[in-house]
Write a protein that holds these residues in place. Sequence first.
Motif, short mmCIF file in Angstrom:
data_model
loop_
_atom_site.label_atom_id
_atom_site.label_comp_id
_atom_site.label_asym_id
_atom_site.label_seq_id
_atom_site.Cartn_x
_atom_site.Cartn_y
_atom_site.Cartn_z
N LYS A 115 0.45 4.31 0.48
CA LYS A 115 0.26 5.28 1.56
C LYS A 115 0.95 4.81 2.86
CE LYS A 115 -3.39 8.02 3.68
NZ LYS A 115 -3.91 7.36 4.87
N ALA A 116 0.73 3.54 3.17
CA ALA A 116 1.31 2.99 4.40
C ALA A 116 2.84 2.97 4.32
CB ALA A 116 0.78 1.57 4.64
N GLU A 117 3.37 2.57 3.15
CA GLU A 117 4.83 2.50 3.01
C GLU A 117 5.44 3.90 3.04
OE1 GLU A 117 6.97 -0.45 2.84
OE2 GLU A 117 5.05 -0.95 3.78
N GLU A 161 4.30 6.37 4.70
CA GLU A 161 4.30 6.76 6.12
C GLU A 161 5.49 6.16 6.86
OE1 GLU A 161 0.64 6.07 8.40
OE2 GLU A 161 -0.32 7.41 6.92
N ARG A 162 5.75 4.85 6.58
CA ARG A 162 6.90 4.17 7.22
C ARG A 162 8.20 4.88 6.83
NH1 ARG A 162 8.18 -1.05 5.41
NH2 ARG A 162 9.59 -1.21 7.17
N ASP A 218 0.85 -1.18 0.00
CA ASP A 218 0.00 0.00 0.00
C ASP A 218 0.90 1.25 0.00
OD1 ASP A 218 -1.71 2.08 0.48
OD2 ASP A 218 -2.15 1.50 2.57
#
Length: 538
Positions: free
Chosen positions: A36-38, A40-41, A34
């Motif tokens: 968006k999630a990556e 953010e990480r 995803d």
Amino acid sequence: MLIKGVGASPGAAIAHIYFIKQLDLSVQKQEGKDPKAETERYEKAKEQALKELDELFEKTAAADPAAAQVFDIHKMMLDDPDFCDGVEAALGAGLNAEYAVKSSADALADFLGSLENEVMRGRAADVRDVSGRLIRILKGIQESSEMPAEDVIVLAEDLLPSQTVKLDRSKVLGFVTKRGSVTSHSVILAKTMGIPCIVGVGEDFDQLPRSGEIAIDGKTGEVLVSPSDNERADFLRRVNIFMQMKEDLKKYRDVIAVTPNGRKVKVCANIGGVADADTATGFGADGIGLFRSEFLYLESTGFPSEEKQFEAYKSVLERLAPKPVVIRTLDLGSDKQAPYFDIPEEENPALGYRAIRICLKEPHIFRTQLRALLRASVYGKLQVMFPMITHLGQVLEIKNFVAEIKAELDAEGIPYSRDIEFGIMVETPAAAVMSDELAKEVDFFSIGTNDLTQYTMAADRMNAKIRDIFNPADPAVLRFIEMTAKNAHANGIWVGICGESAADTTLTDFFMSVGIDELSVSPASIPAVKKAVLSSKE
Ligand code: PEP
Ligand code: MG
């Protein structure tokens, strides 16, 4: 067990191993993530990396402000547009953050690593260093252990710049690396400190233990593990000779080098950055004879601003004051290329668009540097030097530039010293031949024997196959040196030597006999050169 690498800095040492572990920073490519999630990480890891770099900067700056600069460079690299674009594209394509960082950093490091210039190749290590930090954070791995309190020989696959800076220099007796070239970070540091260094050990490196005692010889490239009694005795003898030599030379650090005829000779240091200034003073430098300012340009990801240059020049001048500091203007081109400065590929770069030729054709670059230099001049004793001069017209042009900058600063009410000396490098046969005329227009000469030998002997200084022809002691080169010294003195100016041969003590007698006033060498060579001057036959 005896292993051989490439001896890159001479000397011998026996000490405990401090193994700088290569962390497992291997990365798997994962698709379909995803974005968006990556992202953010990734952003969180970057934030953490910036925090760590700030902490490292603070910690290092307290002891060595100049050395701390590497962490600033790393911070800048995290915002490098090419690097960021690469990461963003990979994240957008659904790849995992670790892989996005690795693929983008590899592309940038490969590009830097493919350049001919050794210093730029060294920058590839910085890119891998800082991307490794991001990957380590993303993988949740802790940083490697603290350095022990005892004397050590450092073993590492390849010493990263941030690892070099974190070392307590007073405890390091030598370096051994699996990879690395003779111009890598560890070698530059070892030479400046005057300790042994062995690089390029290769696959054999993996057989070396992670702890215990080890013996090394930086001249022969030997690395000895678990020596027999005889071998140990042999190495101890080498260590003793090396330590004795260093000890004997210590007493020359703070003496004034005077020839037996009573002539005072300055023995100064060649440096590549602010970090080396204190080392130079520690080895007894009478001043800085060559600050290769291009390193500031090569360490940056873009042209260094007037402010950044001003700070660096000011810092070196303040550290050395009241001793003189020769700062050489930009000597980019040929073997020193900066990726952001797009010099088109040339058939013969050493004979091409380089150094003062660039500065006179691209005045905005030259003006920025001259302004920074003049502004810094109030903080110490500044001597400005221009490289690669081939004819008088260039000197006259330079003088016009300097006069313009002075008028500009006067108009702005910015102070600068009224007794800055302006000199030139004599590193082309043309300059040596015309040194009688050139001497009338400048305050000093500094002979660059590296290039003077290359151009006089028509022998590429980087080509190992013709090492025998590239001979700074060839009578042709020595005649140019003699001619230059004579013409300098006939016109009442001083003359120094700042090429590598200034440290060749088999030439000291000759240099003294032609009246050389200053020898400028790498910091650790200063005591030996002072000793040679004191016992020279003029
Ligand atoms: C030289 O040419 O001798 C010199 C000192 O300059 P560089 O090695 O930086 O070209
Ligand atoms: Mg040169």
